[in-house]
Design a protein around this motif. Structure first.
Motif, short mmCIF file in Angstrom:
data_model
loop_
_atom_site.label_atom_id
_atom_site.label_comp_id
_atom_site.label_asym_id
_atom_site.label_seq_id
_atom_site.Cartn_x
_atom_site.Cartn_y
_atom_site.Cartn_z
N PRO A 15 0.81 -1.23 0.00
CA PRO A 15 0.00 0.00 0.00
C PRO A 15 0.84 1.28 0.00
O PRO A 15 0.31 2.35 -0.24
N PHE A 16 2.14 1.15 0.23
CA PHE A 16 2.99 2.35 0.33
C PHE A 16 3.68 2.70 -0.98
O PHE A 16 4.39 3.69 -1.05
N PHE A 17 3.47 1.89 -2.02
CA PHE A 17 4.10 2.22 -3.31
C PHE A 17 3.11 2.98 -4.20
O PHE A 17 1.92 2.65 -4.24
N TYR A 18 3.62 3.97 -4.88
CA TYR A 18 2.81 4.74 -5.81
C TYR A 18 3.47 4.68 -7.18
O TYR A 18 4.69 4.70 -7.28
N TYR A 19 2.65 4.56 -8.24
CA TYR A 19 3.20 4.33 -9.57
C TYR A 19 2.87 5.50 -10.48
O TYR A 19 1.79 6.09 -10.40
N HIS A 20 3.83 5.78 -11.33
CA HIS A 20 3.60 6.85 -12.29
C HIS A 20 4.03 6.36 -13.67
O HIS A 20 5.18 5.97 -13.86
N GLU A 21 3.10 6.31 -14.61
CA GLU A 21 3.43 5.85 -15.96
C GLU A 21 4.01 7.02 -16.73
O GLU A 21 3.29 7.85 -17.26
N TYR A 22 5.33 7.10 -16.74
CA TYR A 22 5.96 8.27 -17.34
C TYR A 22 6.05 8.15 -18.85
O TYR A 22 6.34 9.13 -19.54
N GLU A 23 5.78 6.93 -19.36
CA GLU A 23 5.82 6.70 -20.80
C GLU A 23 5.05 5.41 -20.99
O GLU A 23 5.00 4.59 -20.07
N LEU A 24 4.44 5.20 -22.14
CA LEU A 24 3.54 4.05 -22.31
C LEU A 24 4.18 2.75 -21.79
O LEU A 24 5.25 2.35 -22.25
N GLY A 25 3.53 2.14 -20.82
CA GLY A 25 3.98 0.86 -20.28
C GLY A 25 5.17 0.92 -19.36
O GLY A 25 5.67 -0.09 -18.90
N LYS A 26 5.67 2.16 -19.11
CA LYS A 26 6.83 2.28 -18.20
C LYS A 26 6.41 2.99 -16.93
O LYS A 26 5.87 4.11 -16.98
N PHE A 27 6.67 2.33 -15.81
CA PHE A 27 6.18 2.85 -14.54
C PHE A 27 7.30 3.13 -13.56
O PHE A 27 8.14 2.26 -13.33
N SER A 28 7.30 4.32 -13.03
CA SER A 28 8.24 4.56 -11.94
C SER A 28 7.51 4.32 -10.62
O SER A 28 6.29 4.48 -10.53
N ILE A 29 8.28 3.92 -9.62
CA ILE A 29 7.71 3.63 -8.30
C ILE A 29 8.14 4.73 -7.34
O ILE A 29 9.33 5.05 -7.27
N TYR A 30 7.19 5.28 -6.62
CA TYR A 30 7.53 6.21 -5.55
C TYR A 30 7.19 5.56 -4.22
O TYR A 30 6.16 4.90 -4.10
N PHE A 31 8.08 5.71 -3.29
CA PHE A 31 7.84 5.13 -1.97
C PHE A 31 7.12 6.17 -1.11
O PHE A 31 7.67 7.20 -0.76
N GLY A 32 5.86 5.88 -0.81
CA GLY A 32 5.09 6.74 0.08
C GLY A 32 4.47 7.92 -0.61
O GLY A 32 4.77 8.23 -1.76
N ASN A 33 3.55 8.57 0.12
CA ASN A 33 2.91 9.76 -0.43
C ASN A 33 3.29 10.97 0.41
O ASN A 33 2.63 11.98 0.40
N TRP A 34 4.34 10.80 1.21
CA TRP A 34 4.77 11.93 2.01
C TRP A 34 5.49 12.95 1.15
O TRP A 34 5.92 12.67 0.04
N TRP A 35 5.60 14.15 1.72
CA TRP A 35 6.25 15.25 1.02
C TRP A 35 7.68 14.84 0.66
O TRP A 35 8.39 14.29 1.50
N ASN A 36 8.07 15.05 -0.60
CA ASN A 36 9.43 14.70 -1.01
C ASN A 36 9.72 13.21 -0.95
O ASN A 36 10.82 12.82 -0.60
N HIS A 37 8.73 12.40 -1.25
CA HIS A 37 9.00 10.95 -1.29
C HIS A 37 10.02 10.66 -2.38
O HIS A 37 10.16 11.41 -3.33
#
Lengths: 292, 306
Positions: A95-117
């Motif tokens: 539940p602590f990982f957040y994903y961002h599809e920065y390009e078709l089919g490519k996802f970056s993972i951010y740890f947490g939703n805190w400021w400056n994760h």
């Protein structure tokens, strides 16, 4: 005879070719049908047959591993498609990982939703795998080790910089005292200059002047350092802030992992068998759906 | 000879008339003073206060050495308006034995006294201030019907100087000030800027700097974590701090990256918490704000207060 033989060979070859083409067509057909039926489990099987059969302990591999080469260039689209269910699943398990599809089919993972994760790596949806940023991952792993010993990674450095600042402040605080010393030295120098020594005392007076001069130079050297202190202190404060921020983020990361997995080791275990766990859940999920 | 006699009687007659006018004015003045101090009608009260504040009692014939200044009238008006509307035992005027400048005090903070000071820029603007340090907490203008609070003075006086006071007492005092401004707004249509005392959820507290440097937010992040709160980032890159009692502090750029306009919103179900309350309730937010006061300062009407 020869002719007959070569005709047979040609026939054999054509038959082989035809069979291979058929198997390729079938493969792509199956991929297409699975996509239409939203049968993600089947798609995973078609993408990497041997890994799939290994995961399910199947002895025989139904498909040729090389066939995915046919659809290899479609990886971005496939990845985009597969991410839909996968990210839902991961949302529950991590539940602590957040994903961002920065390009078709490519996802970056951010740890947490805190400021400056932190950007923590990327998600490989086709292979159901996390590709963690090595540096961040190492830092987190190290931070768990430190925690066991009741320590924090950045503490020694923070302490060192804080000490430095304390010394700089002392240097600034000592200004008044140094000014007083300087005043005294200058008075002594003046007195020294006014002396009209006997020849046999000349050396002594000269020696005294040299000592006074040296002391004055030393104090001025410290003054110079003190004058730079405010900007150094500010610089150090921003260094401490950066380190504290880093430590705060590590704290939140550890906390997230502990809440979800208990220990870092359990987190690592889960990551290592992510492919299997996810495919099992797809299998069980589809059974449940069919049962309904 | 005859013409001179007529001249003299003419003079006397004019003189008598002038004197009578002055005495009538004085009588009128006393009746306005009576209204100011005893009426139970809000409208009569404000009208008497405004007239008294502008009253020219003295003329070339009669001078009244003992009279109340416009500043005093404003103070009496404030006390009476609160009193008439059920705000009793909160704010009172110090007793006097002779006519002198009136000073008021809050019952929750008896040691400090307050009075009004006339603006040097505008003849009808009066500042309400503490008498030791000149910190105009708000300005009041009965002619233009405006009352504006001054964030800088509110912080310096209540948050910094009165740091040792119980936050609840301070809140009690600001509640009285808020009530006074609200009465002016509701009853007489005054324009009010509650500024950092505004607790409505939509109130955008604009920071002075416009742009906000990264370390400032990092500092809030670290300080919040040290106090058990997590500063999170929202979908539109806003910073969200979930505090106690479902109070949410949101720090955001209301404009775009090229023309940043950073500021804060406070959301709470009851719309009771203002920026000022946050500074009182959370020591880490107070420290953060005071340390970075230059960029974070919530703006007030600079034309009036500077």
């Amino acid at each position: 005879m020869d002719n007959q033989n070569s005709q047979d060979q040609f026939g054999q070859n054509s038959a082989n070719l035809s069979a291979k083409l058929t198997s390729k067509i079938n493969y792509l057909d199956e991929l297409k049908t699975s996509l239409k039926n939203k049968d993600d489990l089947k798609i995973y099987q078609l993408i990497n047959p041997s890994k799939f059969s290994e995961a399910f302990n199947e002895e025989e591999n139904q498909y040729d591993d090389n066939l995915f080469k046919l659809a290899n260039d479609l990886t971005p689209e496939l990845s985009h498609y597969l991410s839909d269910k996968l990210i839902d699943y991961l949302g529950e398990k991590y539940p602590f990982f957040y994903y961002h599809e920065y390009e078709l089919g490519k996802f970056s993972i951010y740890f947490g939703n805190w400021w400056n994760h932190y950007l923590f790596g990327s998600l490989d949806a086709v292979n159901v795998k996390f590709d963690f940023d090595e540096q961040e991952y190492e830092k987190l792993s190290k931070s768990f080790k430190y925690e066991k010993e009741g320590q924090r990674i950045n503490d020694p450095l923070i302490k060192q910089i804080a000490n430095e600042n304390e010394k700089l402040e002392e240097l600034m605080d000592g200004q008044k005292e140094r000014d007083e010393q300087k005043r005294k030295l200058q008075a002594a120098l003046k007195e020294n200059a006014e002396k009209n020594p006997m020849p046999w005392d000349a050396g002594k007076v000269k020696e005294e002047k040299k000592q006074l001069d040296d002391q004055l130079v030393e104090i001025e050297r410290i003054d110079e350092k003190a004058s730079q202190a405010p900007s150094l202190i500010k610089e150090n404060e921003s260094k401490i802030l950066k380190l504290s921020k880093d430590e705060t983020i590590l704290g939140f990361e550890r906390q997230s992992i502990k809440v979800t997995f208990g220990t870092f080791e359990d987190f690592v275990d889960q990551n290592n068998k992510l492919y299997e766990s996810y495919l099992f859940s797809l299998k069980n999920g589809s059974k449940v759906n069919k049962g309904e | 000879m005859e013409s001179t006699e007529v001249g003299i009687s003419q003079f006397f007659s004019t003189y008598q008339n002038d004197l009578k006018k002055s005495l009538d004015a004085a009588l009128d003045y006393t009746s306005l003073l009576k209204t100011l101090t005893v009426t139970s009608d809000d409208t009569d009260l404000i009208s008497a206060a405004y007239k008294l504040s502008k009253y020219q009692l003295d003329n070339q014939n009669i001078q009244f050495p003992n009279k109340f200044s416009a500043e005093d009238i404003y103070l009496v008006f404030m006390k009476r308006l609160l009193e008439l509307n059920g705000i009793k035992n909160k704010f009172d005027i110090q007793s006097i034995n002779k006519i002198e400048q009136l000073k008021a005090y809050f019952l929750l903070l008896k040691e400090d006294s307050f009075y009004f000071v006339k603006s040097t820029k505008d003849t009808d603007t009066y500042f309400f201030t503490n008498s030791d340090a000149y910190l105009p907490l708000f300005c009041l203008n009965l002619r233009t019907k405006e009352i504006f609070f001054n964030s800088n003075a509110l912080v310096r006086y209540f948050i910094v100087e009165k740091e040792a006071e119980e936050p609840e007492n301070i809140k009690g005092i600001t509640q009285t000030l808020i009530k006074f401004a609200s009465l002016l707004k509701e009853k007489f249509g005054f324009k009010v800027d509650f500024n950092i005392l505004d607790s409505t959820n939509g109130e955008f507290y604009a920071f002075a700097a416009g742009d906000l440097e990264e370390p400032i937010m990092d500092e809030l992040f670290v300080k919040a974590a040290e106090n058990g709160f997590m500063l999170t980032s929202g979908e539109n890159n806003e910073a969200i701090l979930n505090l106690n009692d479902d109070i949410q502090l949101i720090v955001l750029n209301q404009n775009n990256a090229n023309h940043p306009k950073w500021g804060a919103l406070i959301r709470d179900k009851n719309q009771k918490e203002s920026w000022f309350d946050l500074l009182l309730d959370y020591s880490f937010i107070r420290e953060w704000y005071l340390k970075n006061q230059k960029p974070l300062e919530i703006l007030s009407n600079s034309l009036i207060f500077e």
